[in-house]
Write a protein that holds these residues in place. Sequence first.
Motif, short mmCIF file in Angstrom:
data_model
loop_
_atom_site.label_atom_id
_atom_site.label_comp_id
_atom_site.label_asym_id
_atom_site.label_seq_id
_atom_site.Cartn_x
_atom_site.Cartn_y
_atom_site.Cartn_z
N GLY A 83 0.72 -1.28 -0.03
CA GLY A 83 -0.16 0.00 0.21
C GLY A 83 0.93 1.23 -0.05
O GLY A 83 1.92 1.21 -0.54
N CYS A 84 0.37 2.31 0.64
CA CYS A 84 0.44 3.68 0.32
C CYS A 84 1.79 4.08 1.43
O CYS A 84 2.19 3.38 2.26
CB CYS A 84 -0.55 4.69 0.56
N ASN A 123 1.13 3.53 5.06
CA ASN A 123 1.54 2.28 5.42
C ASN A 123 3.02 1.82 5.48
O ASN A 123 3.35 1.34 6.43
CB ASN A 123 0.83 1.44 4.37
N THR A 178 -1.22 -4.34 5.65
CA THR A 178 -2.07 -4.60 4.25
C THR A 178 -2.59 -3.49 3.63
O THR A 178 -2.94 -2.47 4.46
CB THR A 178 -3.01 -5.75 4.64
N CYS A 179 -3.28 -3.54 2.63
CA CYS A 179 -3.90 -2.34 1.79
C CYS A 179 -4.90 -2.97 1.06
O CYS A 179 -5.13 -4.28 0.82
CB CYS A 179 -2.97 -2.04 0.82
N SER A 180 -6.26 -2.34 1.43
CA SER A 180 -7.36 -2.72 0.86
C SER A 180 -7.86 -1.52 -0.30
O SER A 180 -9.21 -1.64 -0.50
CB SER A 180 -8.30 -3.17 1.78
N ILE A 181 -7.27 -0.75 -0.83
CA ILE A 181 -7.72 0.33 -1.54
C ILE A 181 -8.32 -0.26 -2.93
O ILE A 181 -9.47 0.25 -3.36
CB ILE A 181 -6.72 1.39 -2.05
N CYS A 186 -4.97 -2.05 6.68
CA CYS A 186 -6.44 -1.56 6.25
C CYS A 186 -7.25 -2.80 6.01
O CYS A 186 -8.56 -3.06 6.14
CB CYS A 186 -6.28 -0.72 4.89
N VAL A 238 -12.18 3.09 0.74
CA VAL A 238 -12.44 2.31 1.85
C VAL A 238 -11.71 3.05 2.96
O VAL A 238 -11.88 2.66 4.21
CB VAL A 238 -11.87 0.92 1.87
N VAL A 239 -11.03 3.97 2.71
CA VAL A 239 -10.23 4.70 3.93
C VAL A 239 -10.84 5.18 4.89
O VAL A 239 -10.42 4.80 6.19
CB VAL A 239 -9.11 5.83 3.18
N THR A 273 -11.31 2.26 7.07
CA THR A 273 -10.16 1.65 7.61
C THR A 273 -9.22 2.32 8.36
O THR A 273 -8.51 1.68 9.29
CB THR A 273 -9.36 0.87 6.26
N GLN A 286 -3.90 11.19 4.96
CA GLN A 286 -4.94 10.80 3.91
C GLN A 286 -5.39 12.28 3.19
O GLN A 286 -5.64 12.36 2.04
CB GLN A 286 -6.19 10.26 4.38
FE1 SF4 Z 1 -3.05 3.33 2.07
FE2 SF4 Z 1 -5.60 3.43 1.32
FE3 SF4 Z 1 -4.22 1.16 1.05
FE4 SF4 Z 1 -4.91 1.90 3.54
S1 SF4 Z 1 -6.17 1.19 1.77
S2 SF4 Z 1 -2.95 1.25 2.85
S3 SF4 Z 1 -4.76 4.20 3.37
S4 SF4 Z 1 -3.71 3.20 0.14
#
Ligand code: SF4
Length: 437
Positions: A10-11, A14, A46-49, A79, A161-162, A165, A197
Amino acid sequence: MKTFYIETFGCQMNAHDSEKVIGTLISQGYHKVETPEEAELVFYNTCSIRDKAEQKVFHRLQQFKKEHGKGKTFAVLGCVAQQEGERIFEKAPHVSLVCGSASYNRLPEMLVQLETGNRRVTGLSLDTQDTFETPVTRRDNPHRAYITIIEGCDKSCAYCVVPFTRGPERSRTSASVISESLELARAGYSEIQLLGQNVNSYRDPSPAGWDFATLLDNVGRVPGIRRVRFTTSHPRDFRKSIVDAIEGNTALCNHVHLPVQSGSTRVLAAMDRLYTREEYLERIHWMKASRRPIAITTDIIVGFPGETEQDLEATLGLLDEVQYDSLFGFKYSRRPNTSALLLEDQIAEEEKTRRLAMVQEHQRNIQIRRNATYVGSVEECMVEGFNRATQQWIGRTSQHKTLNFLRPGSDADLTGQYLEVRVTRAGPNSLVGEAVN
Ligand code: SF4
Ligand code: 5AD
């Protein structure tokens, strides 16, 4: 159980959370190892974007389902942890800890629970005013440091989703941000990247009451800090005062990432973005009118439910109008909890692929033309590393462009230094040059 491994998806938020988690684990007596095989405790942040990002963690966990995972403890952070919660224990019964980013302050206590044999430890509450601050952050890069200034998000973009999450917005005090910046400068860091964010809605909770532009300006005035960047910005909260701050402070980089998502006001409304194409362009014009050559980059989502061919044309037209320096394009991905999940007129996958390719091809031509205008100019670069294959140093300009360059007659390690580099060639994604003596 004293060794741990962590993999991050992820970002940058993260990535930086992981730096803080690693510091926390080390201060609790854990020892970091470089492969999951060696580790007793395996973390996935983890990331769930998008759906693809979410699937990655389940693939990883699958690999360790049977004998490979024997004797190991698995922890899912970030996330996906927040979004899926205890369902993760059902999907992957060998996982023992599920913890979202709003609960990282409780990690030490959760580690104790794991040590005492609890196999179902959770940190899933979003009901918090706290931010995650730790004096023991293990930063990856010795020259550029991330600092979180605001966590969570109070917007409700229909696809995102942010807010679910990372929870509601919580800003750190300006005093704590400034003291971390001073400490980083003292430790030899010369570049700071402020993270959140939505950094634009930063609001100092202390009586000082600084807004984002004031904070940005003050971080840029910390002695020893030569470059300050920030990400990410929401156009609705992007104020002219930010451009004024950049104009008045040479440490603030010539770069703003301002995700637009779509060039069609109709789609922006469906996305609940809270601005029109015209309002977005007004912000772009503030930057274009500035005396500083501010590079502008963006994010685009194609194939949002109901997006027509005309809407896509509007996006391509916007790219022409803004002349972005670079762009991240994504195919819309349906996410749990989001309001767009229920929308009709979902666009077929192949059609999204076609639209994304159109956006990327369009942008590629813009970048070829834009980057060509740099040939002959001299840019200050922060040296990020050396590419053995090409024998070139890898530099980063204030505008966040990659500038690969030669510096004949020197084998000293230049990483972390600032050098003047003359641009000799330009491609769509990077520049090439030679160091100026
Ligand atoms: Fe980053 Fe968004 Fe992924 Fe969460 S869902 S890790 S805030 S990119
Ligand atoms: N589908 C596709 N892209 C998304 N993004 C956020 N949510 C989604 C989604 N559901 C993109 C946006 C955002 C970037 C970080 O990811 O463009 O700016």
